[in-house]
Scaffold this motif. Structure first.
Motif, PDB file in Angstrom:
ATOM      1  N   UNK A 104       0.832  -1.214   0.000  1.00 57.62           N
ATOM      2  CA  UNK A 104       0.000   0.000   0.000  1.00 57.62           C
ATOM      3  C   UNK A 104       0.862   1.257   0.000  1.00 57.62           C
ATOM      4  N   UNK A 105       0.335   2.310  -0.593  1.00 56.06           N
ATOM      5  CA  UNK A 105       1.043   3.587  -0.547  1.00 56.06           C
ATOM      6  C   UNK A 105       1.010   4.114   0.882  1.00 56.06           C
ATOM      7  N   UNK A 106       1.927   5.010   1.197  1.00 57.59           N
ATOM      8  CA  UNK A 106       1.990   5.537   2.559  1.00 57.59           C
ATOM      9  C   UNK A 106       0.890   6.559   2.820  1.00 57.59           C
ATOM     10  N   UNK A 107       0.628   7.375   1.806  1.00 55.89           N
ATOM     11  CA  UNK A 107      -0.383   8.424   1.988  1.00 55.89           C
ATOM     12  C   UNK A 107      -0.979   8.781   0.653  1.00 55.89           C
ATOM     13  N   UNK A 108      -2.306   8.917   0.620  1.00 50.96           N
ATOM     14  CA  UNK A 108      -2.997   9.264  -0.620  1.00 50.96           C
ATOM     15  C   UNK A 108      -2.730  10.733  -0.956  1.00 50.96           C
ATOM     16  N   UNK A 150      -3.968   5.314   3.401  1.00 48.18           N
ATOM     17  CA  UNK A 150      -3.897   4.623   2.114  1.00 48.18           C
ATOM     18  C   UNK A 150      -5.204   3.899   1.796  1.00 48.18           C
ATOM     19  N   UNK A 151      -6.316   4.422   2.308  1.00 42.18           N
ATOM     20  CA  UNK A 151      -7.584   3.736   2.094  1.00 42.18           C
ATOM     21  C   UNK A 151      -8.719   4.698   1.755  1.00 42.18           C
ATOM     22  N   UNK A 152      -9.744   4.126   1.132  1.00 43.28           N
ATOM     23  CA  UNK A 152     -10.986   4.826   0.832  1.00 43.28           C
ATOM     24  C   UNK A 152     -12.134   3.985   1.396  1.00 43.28           C
ATOM     25  N   UNK A 153     -13.166   4.654   1.915  1.00 43.15           N
ATOM     26  CA  UNK A 153     -14.333   3.930   2.396  1.00 43.15           C
ATOM     27  C   UNK A 153     -15.549   4.838   2.353  1.00 43.15           C
ATOM     28  N   UNK A 154     -16.700   4.287   1.937  1.00 43.24           N
ATOM     29  CA  UNK A 154     -17.938   5.065   1.921  1.00 43.24           C
ATOM     30  C   UNK A 154     -18.374   5.353   3.352  1.00 43.24           C
ATOM     31  N   UNK A 155     -18.985   6.528   3.541  1.00 44.69           N
ATOM     32  CA  UNK A 155     -19.475   6.918   4.863  1.00 44.69           C
ATOM     33  C   UNK A 155     -20.908   7.415   4.747  1.00 44.69           C
ATOM     34  N   UNK A 156     -21.597   7.491   5.901  1.00 42.14           N
ATOM     35  CA  UNK A 156     -22.958   8.016   5.912  1.00 42.14           C
ATOM     36  C   UNK A 156     -22.945   9.513   6.202  1.00 42.14           C
ATOM     37  N   UNK A 172     -19.170   0.665   4.526  1.00 39.15           N
ATOM     38  CA  UNK A 172     -18.824  -0.457   3.652  1.00 39.15           C
ATOM     39  C   UNK A 172     -17.426  -0.957   3.915  1.00 39.15           C
ATOM     40  N   UNK A 173     -16.927  -1.734   2.962  1.00 36.63           N
ATOM     41  CA  UNK A 173     -15.573  -2.272   3.071  1.00 36.63           C
ATOM     42  C   UNK A 173     -14.555  -1.225   2.640  1.00 36.63           C
ATOM     43  N   UNK A 174     -13.415  -1.252   3.295  1.00 42.34           N
ATOM     44  CA  UNK A 174     -12.349  -0.318   2.971  1.00 42.34           C
ATOM     45  C   UNK A 174     -11.598  -0.768   1.722  1.00 42.34           C
ATOM     46  N   UNK A 175     -11.226   0.196   0.882  1.00 40.71           N
ATOM     47  CA  UNK A 175     -10.442  -0.067  -0.317  1.00 40.71           C
ATOM     48  C   UNK A 175      -9.015   0.417  -0.075  1.00 40.71           C
ATOM     49  N   UNK A 176      -8.046  -0.380  -0.496  1.00 39.60           N
ATOM     50  CA  UNK A 176      -6.634  -0.020  -0.285  1.00 39.60           C
ATOM     51  C   UNK A 176      -6.009   0.480  -1.572  1.00 39.60           C
ATOM     52  N   UNK A 177      -5.218   1.532  -1.479  1.00 40.08           N
ATOM     53  CA  UNK A 177      -4.482   2.045  -2.623  1.00 40.08           C
ATOM     54  C   UNK A 177      -3.069   1.489  -2.602  1.00 40.08           C
ATOM     55  N   UNK A 226      -4.076   3.138  -7.999  1.00 39.67           N
ATOM     56  CA  UNK A 226      -4.473   1.740  -8.155  1.00 39.67           C
ATOM     57  C   UNK A 226      -5.131   1.319  -6.851  1.00 39.67           C
ATOM     58  N   UNK A 227      -6.357   0.837  -6.950  1.00 36.03           N
ATOM     59  CA  UNK A 227      -7.120   0.491  -5.757  1.00 36.03           C
ATOM     60  C   UNK A 227      -7.536  -0.972  -5.818  1.00 36.03           C
ATOM     61  N   UNK A 228      -7.489  -1.636  -4.678  1.00 36.31           N
ATOM     62  CA  UNK A 228      -7.943  -3.020  -4.587  1.00 36.31           C
ATOM     63  C   UNK A 228      -8.965  -3.140  -3.474  1.00 36.31           C
ATOM     64  N   UNK A 229      -9.932  -4.022  -3.689  1.00 34.96           N
ATOM     65  CA  UNK A 229     -10.973  -4.216  -2.686  1.00 34.96           C
ATOM     66  C   UNK A 229     -11.575  -5.600  -2.789  1.00 34.96           C
TER      67      UNK A 229
END
Length: 231
Positions: free
Chosen positions: A30-34, A102-108, A115-120, A130-133
């Protein structure tokens, strides 16, 4: 001279064997910081654990995708708008995202994850992410600020998919004109007929890839079932 030739070949084989694991180690990290993600990103390619989902997306829908990220005015919270175009018709969806580390996740609406976290992951492409989930299925996706990326960058993405034991990537349509585009949400019967005719034409031209992928998927599942039985 023969001894020298043998030594050169041996060294090249050793180098090749060592470089692949080293490359995978880097590409799976994973990258260190987006970096700043604000603005538009073009979806270039997609790889899935089994080839069938990504192949069907390419062979049936043949979509163009973009992500538009805009800061919501709160730290690390963005509004993400996904634009999809298929056969001249468009659809878009908007959702809030937490993009941090290094992650993305949907929030309310309260910024709580939903939801599930996505890793860059690491990439040598300077203006890509590049993202994986594992949302329903394991996948890998590459997006760029450019509409097209170089052959070397595509090769690296294919290597990344291989390192993760995913299928060969499928590449998306590059028709990103979302301005002159009818809505996919309220099509007429005539427009539905046009879309179905275009899908039929596309599937007919891609049928060999679909069949090949179905065979590969069956063989993979049989092999996996066999390994479970023998374990």
């Amino acid at each position: 001279m023969k001894i020298v030739c043998v030594a050169v070949v041996a060294l090249s084989l050793i180098s090749g064997c060592c470089s692949a694991p080293l490359a995978c180690e880097k590409l799976m990290k994973p990258i260190e910081r987006i970096p700043d993600v604000s603005g538009r990103w073009y979806i270039i390619g997609l790889s899935t654990a089994l080839c069938l989902p990504s192949t069907l997306i390419n062979a049936v829908i043949w979509p163009s995708f973009t992500f538009d990220f805009a800061s919501k005015g709160r730290p690390d919270i963005y509004i993400s708008t996904t634009n999809v175009k298929m056969y001249g018709f468009c659809h878009n969806e908007t959702s809030p995202l937490l993009i941090k580390g290094n992650s993305m996740i949907e929030v309310d609406e309260n910024d709580a994850p939903t939801g599930d976290s996505l890793s860059l992951l690491q990439t040598g492409c300077p203006d890509c992410f590049v993202v994986t989930g594992n949302d329903l299925l394991h996948y890998l996706l590459i997006a760029s600020r450019r509409k097209n990326i170089t052959a070397a960058e595509l090769d690296e993405f294919e290597m990344q998919a291989k390192c993760l034991s995913l299928s060969k990537p499928q590449y998306m349509n590059t028709d990103f004109d979302f301005e002159d585009c009818k809505s996919l949400d309220n099509t007429t019967d005539e427009e539905d007929t046009i879309i179905l005719a275009k899908i039929h034409e596309r599937v007919s031209s891609m049928s060999h890839l679909i069949i090949k992928c179905i065979i590969e998927a069956i063989l993979y599942l049989v092999e996996k079932a066999g390994s479970v039985v023998w374990s």
